[in-house]
Enzyme design. Sequence first.
Site, mmCIF file in Angstrom:
data_model
loop_
_atom_site.group_PDB
_atom_site.id
_atom_site.type_symbol
_atom_site.label_atom_id
_atom_site.label_comp_id
_atom_site.label_asym_id
_atom_site.label_seq_id
_atom_site.Cartn_x
_atom_site.Cartn_y
_atom_site.Cartn_z
ATOM 1 N N HIS A 60 -57.276 7.728 -32.751
ATOM 2 C CA HIS A 60 -57.339 6.752 -31.464
ATOM 3 C C HIS A 60 -58.270 7.205 -30.399
ATOM 4 C CE1 HIS A 60 -56.226 2.948 -29.673
ATOM 5 N NE2 HIS A 60 -55.857 3.537 -28.525
ATOM 6 N N HIS A 62 -61.076 5.939 -27.485
ATOM 7 C CA HIS A 62 -62.260 4.842 -26.361
ATOM 8 C C HIS A 62 -62.858 5.673 -26.150
ATOM 9 C CE1 HIS A 62 -58.602 1.670 -27.181
ATOM 10 N NE2 HIS A 62 -57.979 2.624 -26.352
ATOM 11 N N GLN A 65 -64.171 6.247 -22.220
ATOM 12 C CA GLN A 65 -63.420 6.573 -21.348
ATOM 13 C C GLN A 65 -63.718 8.276 -20.975
ATOM 14 O OE1 GLN A 65 -59.257 5.155 -22.172
ATOM 15 N NE2 GLN A 65 -59.940 3.001 -22.174
ATOM 16 N N HIS A 239 -52.745 -1.906 -30.539
ATOM 17 C CA HIS A 239 -52.071 -1.367 -29.450
ATOM 18 C C HIS A 239 -50.531 -2.107 -29.359
ATOM 19 C CE1 HIS A 239 -55.658 -0.606 -26.802
ATOM 20 N NE2 HIS A 239 -55.519 0.702 -27.526
ATOM 21 N N HIS A 276 -49.443 3.727 -29.973
ATOM 22 C CA HIS A 276 -48.169 3.494 -28.827
ATOM 23 C C HIS A 276 -47.261 2.584 -29.082
ATOM 24 C CE1 HIS A 276 -51.756 5.081 -26.719
ATOM 25 N NE2 HIS A 276 -52.523 4.170 -26.585
ATOM 26 N N ASP A 327 -57.297 9.055 -27.282
ATOM 27 C CA ASP A 327 -57.163 7.889 -26.609
ATOM 28 C C ASP A 327 -58.010 7.941 -25.399
ATOM 29 O OD1 ASP A 327 -56.519 5.617 -25.664
ATOM 30 O OD2 ASP A 327 -54.422 5.668 -25.478
#
Length: 495
Positions: A60, A62, A65, A239, A276, A327
């Site tokens: 996972h 992103h 970020q 999610h 999550h 993440d």
Amino acid sequence: MSSSHTLFADHALLPTGWARDVLLKWDTRGCYTQIAPNANCPPDAMRAAGPVLPGITNLHSHAFQRAFAGLTEYRAEAADSFWSWRTLMYGFANAISPEQVEAVTTYLYGEMLAAGYTSVCEFHYLHHDPDGHPYLDDALLAQALLRAAGNTGIHMTLLPVLYQASGFGGAPLSSGQRRFGHHVDSMQRLLERLAPLCASQDARLGLAPHSLRAVTPDALKAALAMLDAIDPTAPVHIHIAEQTREVDDCVAFCGQRPVDWLVDHTDLSSRWCLVHATHMTPLEARRAAATGAIAGLCPSTEANLGDGIFDMASWTGGDGQWGIGSDSHACVNAAEELQLLEYSQRWATRQRNVLATPAHPHVAEAMTHAAVAGGAQAAGRASSGVQRGVLQHGSSQRGEPQGLGERHVGRGQGGLQVGAAADWVVLDAQHPALAGLAPADMLSGHVFGSHRTSAIAEVWTGGTQRVRAGRHHRHDADVRSFVTARAALLGAMGR
Ligand SMILES: [Zn+2]
């Protein structure tokens, strides 16, 4: 020196456990063709300088970020939470340019490789321009991610995100979410655009309905049917149940908790990854685990965002499988994620070595096996390489069963096995945390005793070296590009 496509390891962690004198061979496609313990070392083989481990899938990510890791650690509201962090995150999401996305992602993927991840599942929701309009080429930002993967050598599973609503019941997107929006029809066009691009670099393509709050039940049903028509084996990530407020909103909307709703209203199976799944009742956990879906755990981000602690006892009690992801990239280190996951369970249960198993009493080894297998399955790479890159433009694999390639993909394996990608990690046997130890203790030292200094020396993917002496070969240039991109992003935001 790798022309023989042969590696000899004094010690290697195979799916069955540690083995001695292991000969590993791979083909020109970069897939293992032979893994033989108790072998002799041929004269033309490379010899590993330390214990050899499988690479781990980062299930996972992103990527954008990474640009603001460490930059949201101040109190913005009287009671900061995931939701106030999300407002800050939207500020970065709406300011970042395609060039900055590529620079940040390229640096990040090199960082991941050096940290023991050989594959990444990119949960990609930054689709449009800063005003919320589609780019002339709708796949512009997805292609930046694919280039980053190709240039660094990490295996990618690209998961374009379907994001339609700002809350349960189809509430319109907020201004902060303007770059995310897609409908099922436009998502279908995007997947069809991306399919040949992914196939050309051996990337896997799947779909990520963002969450039950961002995709209505009807749209979820239509999206899954659309995906099945393209590739019924494609991975599906969502999610689910990260925050108690999200669970409460879901109950208010439909009368069920999110995971319960998914079990009852979708064909949940081993192609799914529940990211999550933090807030489940024990019964909910056992029901979801029984479907074969992977629990996608992101310990450092879940700690950073104050999400809560995953109920591992109920999940593994239901024979559930799991993997790890970084993440938001508050931490990019597979060993640290495993350490933090085990520690979170120790806090919750007041026991030690919680994730050890009868077969693998060393908890670091047990966790590595679980994360390798669960991650391979979540990435859609569990069937020993035979399904990699099968998604073709506008075509379907339906009616063509190929081993584990149909809808109910078998249990994840991955790792050092014939048919899998020729990926491996070599530990630095001279690292102070490892020197003089037996291999099983070295892995424990790597996960629990190397502190913030990585004990990884080399990382290879597809039979090609990517990391040497602990650094990705592009490290210096990629650091400069990353720092420049981050400075420009912060400048554009007035920070
Ligand atoms: Zn996420």
